[in-house]
Design a protein around this motif. Structure first.
Motif, PDB file in Angstrom:
ATOM      1  N   GLU A  59       0.852  -1.187   0.000  1.00  0.00           N
ATOM      2  CA  GLU A  59       0.000   0.000   0.000  1.00  0.00           C
ATOM      3  C   GLU A  59       0.884   1.230   0.000  1.00  0.00           C
ATOM      4  O   GLU A  59       1.980   1.222   0.563  1.00  0.00           O
ATOM      5  CB  GLU A  59      -0.897   0.034   1.261  1.00  0.00           C
ATOM      6  CG  GLU A  59      -1.989  -1.015   1.295  1.00  0.00           C
ATOM      7  CD  GLU A  59      -3.115  -0.736   0.314  1.00  0.00           C
ATOM      8  OE1 GLU A  59      -3.339   0.449  -0.010  1.00  0.00           O
ATOM      9  OE2 GLU A  59      -3.775  -1.699  -0.107  1.00  0.00           O
ATOM     10  N   LEU A  60       0.377   2.304  -0.573  1.00  0.00           N
ATOM     11  CA  LEU A  60       1.139   3.543  -0.622  1.00  0.00           C
ATOM     12  C   LEU A  60       1.495   4.017   0.785  1.00  0.00           C
ATOM     13  O   LEU A  60       2.618   4.472   1.045  1.00  0.00           O
ATOM     14  CB  LEU A  60       0.323   4.618  -1.342  1.00  0.00           C
ATOM     15  CG  LEU A  60       1.000   5.981  -1.505  1.00  0.00           C
ATOM     16  CD1 LEU A  60       2.262   5.862  -2.335  1.00  0.00           C
ATOM     17  CD2 LEU A  60       0.048   6.971  -2.150  1.00  0.00           C
ATOM     18  N   GLU A  61       0.532   3.902   1.690  1.00  0.00           N
ATOM     19  CA  GLU A  61       0.775   4.370   3.056  1.00  0.00           C
ATOM     20  C   GLU A  61       1.952   3.622   3.680  1.00  0.00           C
ATOM     21  O   GLU A  61       2.788   4.202   4.369  1.00  0.00           O
ATOM     22  CB  GLU A  61      -0.481   4.164   3.919  1.00  0.00           C
ATOM     23  CG  GLU A  61      -1.622   5.133   3.623  1.00  0.00           C
ATOM     24  CD  GLU A  61      -2.484   4.705   2.439  1.00  0.00           C
ATOM     25  OE1 GLU A  61      -2.094   3.747   1.732  1.00  0.00           O
ATOM     26  OE2 GLU A  61      -3.531   5.333   2.211  1.00  0.00           O
ATOM     27  N   GLU A  62       2.012   2.306   3.440  1.00  0.00           N
ATOM     28  CA  GLU A  62       3.073   1.502   4.029  1.00  0.00           C
ATOM     29  C   GLU A  62       4.410   1.765   3.341  1.00  0.00           C
ATOM     30  O   GLU A  62       5.475   1.697   3.965  1.00  0.00           O
ATOM     31  CB  GLU A  62       2.702   0.018   3.934  1.00  0.00           C
ATOM     32  CG  GLU A  62       3.604  -0.893   4.730  1.00  0.00           C
ATOM     33  CD  GLU A  62       3.738  -0.490   6.198  1.00  0.00           C
ATOM     34  OE1 GLU A  62       2.788   0.097   6.752  1.00  0.00           O
ATOM     35  OE2 GLU A  62       4.808  -0.743   6.779  1.00  0.00           O
TER      36      GLU A  62
END
Lengths: 122, 303
Positions: free
Chosen positions: B74-77
């Motif tokens: 994920e982008l957040e990760e």
């Protein structure tokens, strides 16, 4: 919106202390990661201010992701996150009934008084 | 509006309204006011060698973490892992610069051209057998489960060390450790959260997390036996004997794995560190080819 409404706002800043977290929280599969809205209180700011949104598997990880995405450059000292689905918003269709009546109520504005010089923030 | 429109406006306003907050603002120099002379009775060669061990650990793990950029689930990760990597890069820069300042540069200084600072010379112009990083950080990422298990192990070890190094007799090491403790606390916390969620998640996430544990665990064998340099510096209050870290690290890892419903493997048979002894292993060699290729092909490049 047909979302079930809850009134559990007012989350405080969530601390991430030096302790190792040991209580796993139920997570959802990745494809179901919900959208969260992120609010950050700046160093000087008085209020938490909306800065953006993100996807996260649960509330705790949303705070973590918010820290990494929105406070990398010293922007904040406190973070709130809330599921977007839990926000009840006014509808654009209701704009006129909601806001237009305020436009001509000049007497609601304290413009007819002399403000003493030593009264700030008016 | 009685208050700032956005936190970014507030930040900009707080720092002179130059509109440059995006480039960072309000940062502190962790070494401001720190006495950089080598304390009496300390062999600068030992001090530099020790800084290389700790700096190389950070540099190599940073490189591993940044390999997730454009590949994370994920982008957040992706941003989270890159942030951890950047924290470690900051630690590596300070430690390699300290090694250079006390004269531990080896061949790198003759290979690097003049304007290249010591820290860059050490990062880009040492050969694999001159690196002193542990095999734990050099091991490949594997899948995301293995990555967070390794990050948990590496940050638990490093946090236990840095917490103690804050009392080091070398003021520079103490200052670097003080800066690193909150960073490493966050890394350990972040990794632990993921291990809990993967271990106690779906059948597939549990299987992968357990496989990650089983792969990473043998790499702990190298972390707790002092080299001669560490033993000499620990005796004079500059370094920490890694054997002192064992109970804390083992306790943290065991706690997290148990709560994550993962099986804790038997403690590996401890042995002297191969990485610290200059035995790089093929994985570090490949990683360094990646890390150093550009700087070596274009030593005068700037950006």
């Amino acid at each position: 919106m047909s979302t079930d409404l809850t009134a559990e706002g007012g989350h405080g800043a969530v601390p991430t202390g030096p302790e190792v977290p040991v209580e796993p929280k139920a997570s959802t599969a990745r494809r179901d990661w919900p959208l969260y809205e992120v609010f950050v209180r700046g160093k000087r700011g008085l209020n938490h201010v909306h800065v953006g949104s993100l996807h996260a598997p649960d509330d705790e990880m949303a705070v973590h992701a918010a820290r990494d995405l929105y406070t990398r450059r010293n922007e904040g000292v406190s973070i709130w996150v809330v599921r977007s689905a839990d926000i009840t918003a006014s509808s654009p269709d209701e704009k006129d009934p909601m806001f237009a009546p305020n436009g001509d109520k000049v007497y609601r504005h304290p413009t007819f008084y002399e403000i003493p010089e030593n009264v700030p923030h008016m | 509006m009685g208050h700032e429109e956005t936190v970014y406006d507030a930040l900009d306003h707080a720092h002179g309204g130059e509109g440059q907050w995006a480039f960072g603002t309000g940062f502190d120099d962790p070494l401001a006011g720190v006495d950089t002379t080598v304390p009496e009775g300390i062999d600068p060669a030992d001090l530099g060698a020790y800084c290389l061990m700790l700096g190389d650990d950070a540099l190599v793990l940073c490189q591993r973490l940044t390999q997730w950029v454009t590949n994370a689930p994920e982008l957040e990760e992706e941003v989270a892992l890159a942030n951890c990597g950047l924290d470690l890069l900051g630690q590596a820069r300070l430690l390699l610069a300290r090694a250079g300042s006390v004269g531990v540069l080896g061949r790198s200084r003759t290979l690097a051209t003049d304007p290249v600072p010591d820290e860059d010379a050490l990062a880009y112009f040492r050969d694999p057998d001159e690196f002193r990083s542990s095999w734990l950080v050099a091991a490949p990422n594997g899948d995301f489960g293995q990555t967070v298990v390794r990050l948990l192990a590496a940050s638990a070890w490093r946090l236990a060390l840095f917490a103690r190094l804050r009392e080091s007799r070398d003021p520079v090491l103490a200052a670097i450790a003080a800066k690193g403790v909150p960073e490493l606390t966050y890394h350990r916390d972040h990794a632990a959260r993921w291990v809990l969620r993967l271990g106690d998640g779906t059948a597939e996430s549990h299987r992968r997390a357990q496989a990650g544990v089983d792969t990473v665990w043998p790499l702990l064998a190298d972390l707790f036996t002092a080299t001669d340099v560490e033993a000499r510096l620990a005796a004079t209050g500059v370094a920490v004997d890694p054997a002192q870290l064992r109970d804390e690290v083992r306790g943290v890892l065991t706690l997290v794995l148990e709560r994550a419903t993962l099986t804790v493997p038997a403690w590996p048979a401890e042995q002297p560190s191969r990485g610290r002894a200059g035995e790089p292993g093929p994985e570090l060699t490949a990683l360094l080819a990646d890390l150093q290729g550009l700087a070596r092909a274009h030593p005068d490049a700037v950006w």
